[in-house]
Write a protein that holds these residues in place. Structure first.
Motif, PDB file in Angstrom:
ATOM      1  N   LEU A 173       0.854  -1.179   0.000  1.00  2.00           N
ATOM      2  CA  LEU A 173       0.000   0.000   0.000  1.00  2.00           C
ATOM      3  C   LEU A 173       0.895   1.236   0.000  1.00  2.00           C
ATOM      4  O   LEU A 173       1.720   1.421   0.882  1.00  2.00           O
ATOM      5  CB  LEU A 173      -0.905   0.004   1.233  1.00  2.00           C
ATOM      6  CG  LEU A 173      -1.737   1.269   1.464  1.00  2.00           C
ATOM      7  CD1 LEU A 173      -2.783   1.441   0.364  1.00  2.00           C
ATOM      8  CD2 LEU A 173      -2.418   1.214   2.841  1.00  2.00           C
ATOM      9  N   VAL A 174       0.697   2.100  -0.998  1.00  4.84           N
ATOM     10  CA  VAL A 174       1.498   3.326  -1.108  1.00  4.84           C
ATOM     11  C   VAL A 174       0.773   4.513  -0.506  1.00  4.84           C
ATOM     12  O   VAL A 174       1.358   5.326   0.200  1.00  4.84           O
ATOM     13  CB  VAL A 174       1.842   3.610  -2.592  1.00  4.84           C
ATOM     14  CG1 VAL A 174       2.617   4.924  -2.724  1.00  4.84           C
ATOM     15  CG2 VAL A 174       2.631   2.455  -3.186  1.00  4.84           C
ATOM     16  N   MET A 188       9.025   9.627 -11.710  1.00  6.15           N
ATOM     17  CA  MET A 188       8.181  10.588 -11.001  1.00  6.15           C
ATOM     18  C   MET A 188       6.748  10.477 -11.521  1.00  6.15           C
ATOM     19  O   MET A 188       6.514  10.568 -12.728  1.00  6.15           O
ATOM     20  CB  MET A 188       8.684  12.015 -11.202  1.00  6.15           C
ATOM     21  CG  MET A 188      10.075  12.265 -10.661  1.00  6.15           C
ATOM     22  SD  MET A 188      10.184  12.166  -8.849  1.00  6.15           S
ATOM     23  CE  MET A 188       9.327  13.654  -8.386  1.00  6.15           C
ATOM     24  N   ILE A 189       5.795  10.265 -10.618  1.00  2.00           N
ATOM     25  CA  ILE A 189       4.378  10.206 -10.971  1.00  2.00           C
ATOM     26  C   ILE A 189       3.737  11.544 -10.613  1.00  2.00           C
ATOM     27  O   ILE A 189       3.781  11.975  -9.453  1.00  2.00           O
ATOM     28  CB  ILE A 189       3.667   9.063 -10.225  1.00  2.00           C
ATOM     29  CG1 ILE A 189       4.176   7.705 -10.730  1.00  2.00           C
ATOM     30  CG2 ILE A 189       2.149   9.149 -10.406  1.00  2.00           C
ATOM     31  CD1 ILE A 189       3.622   6.519  -9.971  1.00  2.00           C
ATOM     32  N   LEU A 200      -1.123  20.182  -8.124  1.00  2.17           N
ATOM     33  CA  LEU A 200      -0.284  19.206  -8.806  1.00  2.17           C
ATOM     34  C   LEU A 200       0.754  18.685  -7.822  1.00  2.17           C
ATOM     35  O   LEU A 200       1.477  19.466  -7.189  1.00  2.17           O
ATOM     36  CB  LEU A 200       0.416  19.837 -10.005  1.00  2.17           C
ATOM     37  CG  LEU A 200       1.396  18.926 -10.758  1.00  2.17           C
ATOM     38  CD1 LEU A 200       0.659  17.791 -11.459  1.00  2.17           C
ATOM     39  CD2 LEU A 200       2.208  19.737 -11.782  1.00  2.17           C
ATOM     40  N   TYR A 201       0.821  17.363  -7.688  1.00  2.00           N
ATOM     41  CA  TYR A 201       1.775  16.699  -6.803  1.00  2.00           C
ATOM     42  C   TYR A 201       2.665  15.758  -7.612  1.00  2.00           C
ATOM     43  O   TYR A 201       2.349  15.394  -8.751  1.00  2.00           O
ATOM     44  CB  TYR A 201       1.041  15.890  -5.735  1.00  2.00           C
ATOM     45  CG  TYR A 201       0.216  16.714  -4.774  1.00  2.00           C
ATOM     46  CD1 TYR A 201       0.787  17.244  -3.614  1.00  2.00           C
ATOM     47  CD2 TYR A 201      -1.135  16.957  -5.017  1.00  2.00           C
ATOM     48  CE1 TYR A 201       0.036  17.995  -2.720  1.00  2.00           C
ATOM     49  CE2 TYR A 201      -1.901  17.710  -4.131  1.00  2.00           C
ATOM     50  CZ  TYR A 201      -1.304  18.219  -2.988  1.00  2.00           C
ATOM     51  OH  TYR A 201      -2.050  18.967  -2.118  1.00  2.00           O
ATOM     52  N   ALA A 202       3.775  15.362  -6.998  1.00  2.00           N
ATOM     53  CA  ALA A 202       4.672  14.376  -7.595  1.00  2.00           C
ATOM     54  C   ALA A 202       5.008  13.314  -6.558  1.00  2.00           C
ATOM     55  O   ALA A 202       5.292  13.637  -5.400  1.00  2.00           O
ATOM     56  CB  ALA A 202       5.947  15.031  -8.100  1.00  2.00           C
ATOM     57  N   LEU A 203       4.952  12.072  -6.979  1.00  2.00           N
ATOM     58  CA  LEU A 203       5.335  10.942  -6.136  1.00  2.00           C
ATOM     59  C   LEU A 203       6.632  10.371  -6.693  1.00  2.00           C
ATOM     60  O   LEU A 203       6.683   9.942  -7.858  1.00  2.00           O
ATOM     61  CB  LEU A 203       4.237   9.888  -6.124  1.00  2.00           C
ATOM     62  CG  LEU A 203       4.419   8.672  -5.203  1.00  2.00           C
ATOM     63  CD1 LEU A 203       3.060   8.141  -4.755  1.00  2.00           C
ATOM     64  CD2 LEU A 203       5.193   7.537  -5.888  1.00  2.00           C
ATOM     65  N   ASN A 204       7.672  10.384  -5.879  1.00  2.00           N
ATOM     66  CA  ASN A 204       8.970   9.843  -6.273  1.00  2.00           C
ATOM     67  C   ASN A 204       8.950   8.332  -6.064  1.00  2.00           C
ATOM     68  O   ASN A 204       8.889   7.861  -4.923  1.00  2.00           O
ATOM     69  CB  ASN A 204      10.074  10.484  -5.436  1.00  2.00           C
ATOM     70  CG  ASN A 204      11.466  10.092  -5.894  1.00  2.00           C
ATOM     71  OD1 ASN A 204      11.677   9.010  -6.411  1.00  2.00           O
ATOM     72  ND2 ASN A 204      12.417  10.993  -5.699  1.00  2.00           N
ATOM     73  N   THR A 205       8.996   7.550  -7.148  1.00  2.00           N
ATOM     74  CA  THR A 205       8.848   6.100  -7.016  1.00  2.00           C
ATOM     75  C   THR A 205      10.070   5.439  -6.380  1.00  2.00           C
ATOM     76  O   THR A 205      10.010   4.263  -6.025  1.00  2.00           O
ATOM     77  CB  THR A 205       8.570   5.456  -8.382  1.00  2.00           C
ATOM     78  OG1 THR A 205       9.668   5.710  -9.268  1.00  2.00           O
ATOM     79  CG2 THR A 205       7.281   6.007  -8.995  1.00  2.00           C
ATOM     80  N   THR A 206      11.159   6.165  -6.221  1.00  2.00           N
ATOM     81  CA  THR A 206      12.317   5.608  -5.518  1.00  2.00           C
ATOM     82  C   THR A 206      12.057   5.526  -4.026  1.00  2.00           C
ATOM     83  O   THR A 206      12.459   4.568  -3.345  1.00  2.00           O
ATOM     84  CB  THR A 206      13.572   6.467  -5.788  1.00  2.00           C
ATOM     85  OG1 THR A 206      13.803   6.513  -7.198  1.00  2.00           O
ATOM     86  CG2 THR A 206      14.785   5.870  -5.094  1.00  2.00           C
ATOM     87  N   THR A 207      11.352   6.554  -3.495  1.00  2.00           N
ATOM     88  CA  THR A 207      11.098   6.625  -2.050  1.00  2.00           C
ATOM     89  C   THR A 207       9.607   6.586  -1.708  1.00  2.00           C
ATOM     90  O   THR A 207       9.256   6.427  -0.535  1.00  2.00           O
ATOM     91  CB  THR A 207      11.686   7.918  -1.484  1.00  2.00           C
ATOM     92  OG1 THR A 207      11.032   9.047  -2.104  1.00  2.00           O
ATOM     93  CG2 THR A 207      13.175   8.002  -1.746  1.00  2.00           C
TER      94      THR A 207
END
Length: 340
Positions: A173-174, A188-189, A200-207
């Protein structure tokens, strides 16, 4: 003694064959690593149900003329092949594998299926070696590197953002809420808020850390070449684009928009007032009508733009995605379905 030697030799050969077979099975079952820059489909396609996805000149698509079953073809619509016997959407391509959401209450055929083929599945590009990754509903999903980020839905938890590794491990679960993972670039999502705001948001898929990018009022962001294209909620859903480097906004059209997709040269969008499918250059210039009426599920490949009338899966129409407008029916898909 001679007979014993021969028996031992045969036994040794059998053991070697079994060991090699086991090693091959293990290696063939491994899913190769994807670079962080790998994404499974464009945001514009995924926001329009992900019915078409392209990789290396091959297009994988949900054939509306055959109940949405998975087909493949060349980008010029030659060499059509049926590769799955269940309806699919949210199609992603990464490396030598396909990922998609499948929902068929009557079930499918072949290994990997159960009575009801429902959930997220992975297969080879030819449709073989089908594996179920998660037997939950997935609204939208995007491949980012080695992970599928997807909106999982059930009647208990409703919509949550999950991720699962392509080899079926690390199902996590993210975010306990609504995040559309369609717009992804280089790990980056980009997504809009749905709860307290439409920033507008960004989710860093590394962290999996989330940061605020722009405090606007936007919907369905699409990343392309340093810009975020979006529907401006505060201004009657007109289309705009945000420069991520300059933090400046350009208004592309004053038309109210119901849905859109961004290609390499044109933006295709459904105009609400005086309904028509329109297209314009990426900077908003050269607006022209593609087809009068109400259309949906606008999917783009390198060669064609595909769409159909709202509320009607068929006929499917297409026009050259970058050339002069010439709307015709997608007859290759119909003929392929009739030949099965």
């Amino acid at each position: 003694m001679k007979k014993n030697w021969k028996a031992m030799l045969i036994l040794g050969i059998i053991l070697i064959v079994l060991i090699l077979s086991g090693v091959y099975t293990i290696l063939s079952a491994r899913i190769p690593h994807n670079d962080i820059s790998v994404t499974g489909n464009t945001a514009g396609n995924l926001n329009n149900k992900g019915l078409f996805a392209e990789a290396d000149g091959r297009v994988y698509f949900s054939n509306a003329y055959d109940s949405g079953c998975l087909y493949s073809m060349n980008a010029d619509e030659t060499d059509l092949k049926k590769i799955n016997s269940s309806p699919v959407n949210s199609i992603n391509v990464g490396g030598n594998y396909l990922y998609y959401f499948m929902n068929n209450s009557s079930g499918g055929t072949g290994l990997g299926y159960v009575v009801r083929t429902y959930g997220i599945f992975r297969s080879k590009l030819n449709g073989k070696n089908i594996t179920c990754l998660d037997r939950n509903a997935a609204i939208t999903m995007q491949l980012s590197g080695d992970y599928l980020y997807y909106q999982r839905y059930n009647n208990t938890d409703f919509t949550q953002l999950y991720k699962i590794k392509t080899d079926k491990s690390d199902n996590t679960l993210v975010y306990d809420g609504v995040i559309n993972p369609a717009a992804c670039f280089n790990g980056m999502i980009y997504f809009n808020g749905t709860e307290d705001d439409h920033y507008l948001y960004a989710l860093n898929t590394t962290t999996d850390a989330i940061s605020t990018i722009y405090q606007g009022n936007l919907w369905n962001p699409v990343y392309q070449d340093g810009y975020i294209y979006y529907m401006d909620v505060a201004e009657d859903y007109r289309l705009c684009r945000l420069s991520l480097s300059q933090n400046t906004v350009e208004v592309l059209t004053s038309d109210r928009v119901d849905g859109f997709n961004v290609g390499s040269q044109y933006i295709y969008y459904q105009r609400t007032m005086e309904p028509a499918l329109m297209r314009m250059a990426l900077d908003g210039s050269d607006q022209e009508m593609v087809a009068e009426g109400v259309y949906s599920d606008i999917n783009l490949t390198s060669t064609y733009a595909y769409f159909h009338a709202y509320g009607e899966d068929t006929p499917v129409y297409h026009t050259p995605v970058n050339g002069p407008v010439n709307v015709t029916t997608f007859d290759a898909a119909l003929n392929a379905a009739l030949s099965k």
